[in-house]
Design an enzyme around this catalytic site. Structure first.
Site, PDB file in Angstrom:
ATOM      1  N   ARG A 428       3.365   5.259  92.229  1.00  0.00           N
ATOM      2  CA  ARG A 428       2.944   4.363  93.296  1.00  0.00           C
ATOM      3  C   ARG A 428       1.445   4.091  93.128  1.00  0.00           C
ATOM      4  NH1 ARG A 428       6.048   8.442  95.902  1.00  0.00           N
ATOM      5  NH2 ARG A 428       8.032   7.662  96.743  1.00  0.00           N
ATOM      6  N   LYS A 453       3.863  10.588  98.748  1.00  0.00           N
ATOM      7  CA  LYS A 453       4.502  10.093  99.965  1.00  0.00           C
ATOM      8  C   LYS A 453       5.445  11.151 100.533  1.00  0.00           C
ATOM      9  CE  LYS A 453       7.124   6.114 101.681  1.00  0.00           C
ATOM     10  NZ  LYS A 453       7.796   4.847 101.312  1.00  0.00           N
ATOM     11  N   HIS A 518       3.388  -2.203  92.319  1.00  0.00           N
ATOM     12  CA  HIS A 518       4.659  -1.524  92.622  1.00  0.00           C
ATOM     13  C   HIS A 518       5.804  -2.102  91.799  1.00  0.00           C
ATOM     14  CE1 HIS A 518       6.358   1.530  95.264  1.00  0.00           C
ATOM     15  NE2 HIS A 518       7.440   0.786  95.371  1.00  0.00           N
ATOM     16  N   ARG A 521       6.470  -0.030  88.887  1.00  0.00           N
ATOM     17  CA  ARG A 521       7.295   1.152  89.219  1.00  0.00           C
ATOM     18  C   ARG A 521       8.769   0.772  89.214  1.00  0.00           C
ATOM     19  NH1 ARG A 521       7.425   6.098  92.259  1.00  0.00           N
ATOM     20  NH2 ARG A 521       8.885   6.048  94.001  1.00  0.00           N
ATOM     21  N   HIS A 544      12.237  10.100  95.110  1.00  0.00           N
ATOM     22  CA  HIS A 544      13.087   9.646  96.218  1.00  0.00           C
ATOM     23  C   HIS A 544      13.804  10.831  96.858  1.00  0.00           C
ATOM     24  CE1 HIS A 544      13.443   5.334  94.379  1.00  0.00           C
ATOM     25  NE2 HIS A 544      12.314   5.524  95.040  1.00  0.00           N
ATOM     26  N   TYR A 553      18.543   0.209  91.834  1.00  0.00           N
ATOM     27  CA  TYR A 553      18.232  -0.255  90.476  1.00  0.00           C
ATOM     28  C   TYR A 553      19.491  -0.490  89.645  1.00  0.00           C
ATOM     29  CZ  TYR A 553      13.603   1.186  91.888  1.00  0.00           C
ATOM     30  OH  TYR A 553      12.432   1.304  92.572  1.00  0.00           O
TER      31      TYR A 553
END
Length: 581
Positions: A428, A453, A518, A521, A544, A553
């Site tokens: 990120r 995050k 982003h 990413r 995640h 994805y």
């Protein structure tokens, strides 16, 4: 007239690339035969047609023809140590921007000052300041000149404002003139004047600067980005840090103004230089409070204090509080504790009725939930809020060829590396700017992402192809903590600056996709999936919490989609086979 031509593959077709030194007449002629300038290839190009080539040859006579190098779409290697693209620059000095050592930046007849990207900065004291892209031979020659220095704090060269120094530097750079004629002898001086530096009793992290009533001195003090003026004390306030004191000395030395230092011993400390996180949080808090009238400030202040106490990020604090302020404004800043659940639900419904996105609705619900649950402490309070249904949008993804085009147009080593690290490790933008040297495990080829995050740590890959570049970059820029340092010494690069780098690279590459940092990413995850990487590993690389977030994805992988045949196509194929039989 020296003209070099080369066969190019540009925007899905072959073109004739025309390379030459800048010449208005040549450009005018090329425009008449369909010539267009390409920032990607840094040359003019014309249609790949025999008639157009004949016109070019008739006009210019002899042409130098370079051999065509066929472009191959890059793919992820599956053997050896390389996990991603081959090294962007295939030399020991991968960050050297010379033509010989950085093949992806080859351009015919580019002037030296254009390669170096010279930038003349504002004078500091008795020095001219200038920046340029790193060039080993030229940097060594510059530092050999008496009166030229490298300032690691400002990351720039300092040249004494002397005619001999000017002549020597301009001869090396090949730019005449580069500096102005503002030599030291022509500078106005204020001999006999003095400034007084005293401690700031209200806060020892600052110092008071008392200056004479001279416009020139006031202008120099205003240049300090952290300077504050106190009307009560009639003085400037600056952080009590050694680097700030040294900068004041530089500014006043040329004006021949004496400095009266009244600071106690050990008053100047590096820790007094404002921390970037502290600056951001303080600024965000004040900006949010300024949005509400006095009647609503107690509620907002309680919200902000609780967010800070629970160590929420600056971004979350801004998002939650902005949503809460919008909620308070709707109810004329009444006490939220006396509002009924029905009133709150009616307000949320009005947001959707006005056409606001589901994300805005979720932010509002999260902000209100935080206020009632943590600020008011009503953990047993049954406050069930309806959440709007989210739209399922697919993220923008770049192909590997498009990623390579973006990297190739970035010349600045620092800018190039931060984009390569972002894509090569799937980081990120906040993780790129807070990356520290001790987080990079060179021996293990891994990067330790800390406090990301959700306050989570994770381990990601360090691409083999940029290890050498990182080591050279570290040797050149001498960063102490952060890999990519920003405006303040020892502080990280800003997120906004990284986004600007990506925006400029995208513009220069000629791509029409709306991509951000982003997006790199997203592209990292998609390219791994296309290469057959297990989605559970990709989930760990991206950090995640849920596999559901990563499965988006699977809808973006071209290799899988291309293998699927439409039932209509299968129907037609079978019908054609029957006819042949």
């Amino acid at each position: 007239m020296s003209i070099t031509i080369k066969k190019l593959w540009h925007k899905d077709s072959f073109r004739i690339g025309v390379f030459f030194k800048y010449d208005v007449e040549k450009i005018q002629f090329l425009k008449t035969i369909g010539g267009v300038y390409s920032k990607t290839h840094t040359c003019w190009h014309i249609p790949y047609e025999k008639s157009v080539y004949q016109k070019l040859k008739n006009h210019f006579g002899s042409l130098i023809i370079e051999s065509f190098e066929e472009t191959v779409t890059p793919s992820l290697p599956v053997t050896g140590k390389s996990r991603d693209l081959s090294p962007i620059a295939k030399s020991d000095r991968q960050l050297d921007l010379s033509k010989a050592n950085n093949p992806e930046h080859k351009a015919a007849n580019v002037q030296l000052d254009q390669k170096l990207r010279l930038v003349l900065l504002e004078n500091i004291g008795k020095y001219w300041l200038f920046k340029m892209q790193y060039h080993q031979q030229i940097s060594k020659s510059l530092l050999a000149i008496k009166g030229v220095y490298w300032n690691s704090n400002y990351q720039c060269f300092m040249a004494l404002r002397n005619s001999k120094v000017k002549q020597a530097v301009e001869e090396i750079l090949g730019v005449y003139p580069f500096f102005g004629d503002d030599y030291l002898t022509k500078e106005t001086t204020y001999r006999g004047e003095s400034i007084r530096i005293a401690p700031h009793k209200e806060d020892f992290a600052w110092m008071e600067i008392y200056i004479p009533k001279l416009v020139a001195v006031h202008e120099k003090m205003k240049r300090f980005s952290m300077a504050r003026y106190s009307k009560i004390k009639d003085c400037y306030l600056l952080p009590a840090a050694p680097i700030v004191y040294e900068s004041i000395q530089l500014q006043m030395e040329v004006l021949q103004i004496k400095i009266s230092n009244e600071l106690p011993a050990a008053y100047l400390q590096a820790k007094h230089l404002p921390n970037k996180k502290r600056i951001d949080l303080t600024k965000t808090k004040q900006n949010l409070l300024d949005q509400v009238p006095p009647s609503g400030q107690p509620y907002v202040l309680n919200m902000l204090d609780t967010l800070l106490a629970l160590n929420y990020s600056n971004s979350t604090m801004r998002t939650y509080t902005n949503a809460f302020i919008q909620f308070l404004r709707h109810f004329d800043f009444r006490d939220p504790d006396i509002l009924t659940q029905q009133e709150v639900i009616r307000f949320l419904g009005s947001l959707m009725e006005r056409g606001l996105s589901a994300s805005t609705g979720h932010s509002m619900v999260n902000g209100l939930h935080f206020y009632y649950h943590y600020v008011l402490g009503k953990k047993e309070y049954d406050f069930k809020l309806p959440r709007p249904k989210k739209e399922k949008k697919l993220p923008v993804v770049l192909t590997m060829d498009e990623c390579l085009r973006i990297f190739q147009v970035v010349d600045n080593p620092k800018h190039k590396l931060l984009l390569l690290v972002g894509y090569g490790a799937g980081l990120r933008v906040s993780e790129i700017v807070t990356l520290k040297w001790n987080d990079i495990l060179f021996d293990e080829y891994k990067i330790h992402i800390k406090n990301a995050k959700g306050k989570k740590d994770r381990m990601v890959m360090l691409p083999y192809s940029i290890v050498q570049s990182l080591k050279i970059y570290k040797e050149l820029y001498k960063g102490k903590h952060y890999v990519f340092e920003g405006q303040y010494a020892g502080e990280p690069y800003s997120v906004g600056s990284v986004q600007t780098v990506m925006r400029e690279a995208l513009k220069r590459s000629g791509l029409e996709k709306k991509a951000t940092v982003h997006t790199l990413r997203h592209s990292f995850a998609t390219h791994l999936l296309e290469n057959g990487t297990d989605i559970r590993y990709i989930q760990q690389f991206l950090g995640h919490s849920s596999i559901k977030t990563t499965t988006v994805y699977t809808h973006l992988t071209q290799s899988a989609v291309n293998k699927i045949q439409s039932p209509l196509d299968r129907l037609v194929d079978e019908n054609n086979k029957k006819k042949l039989d």
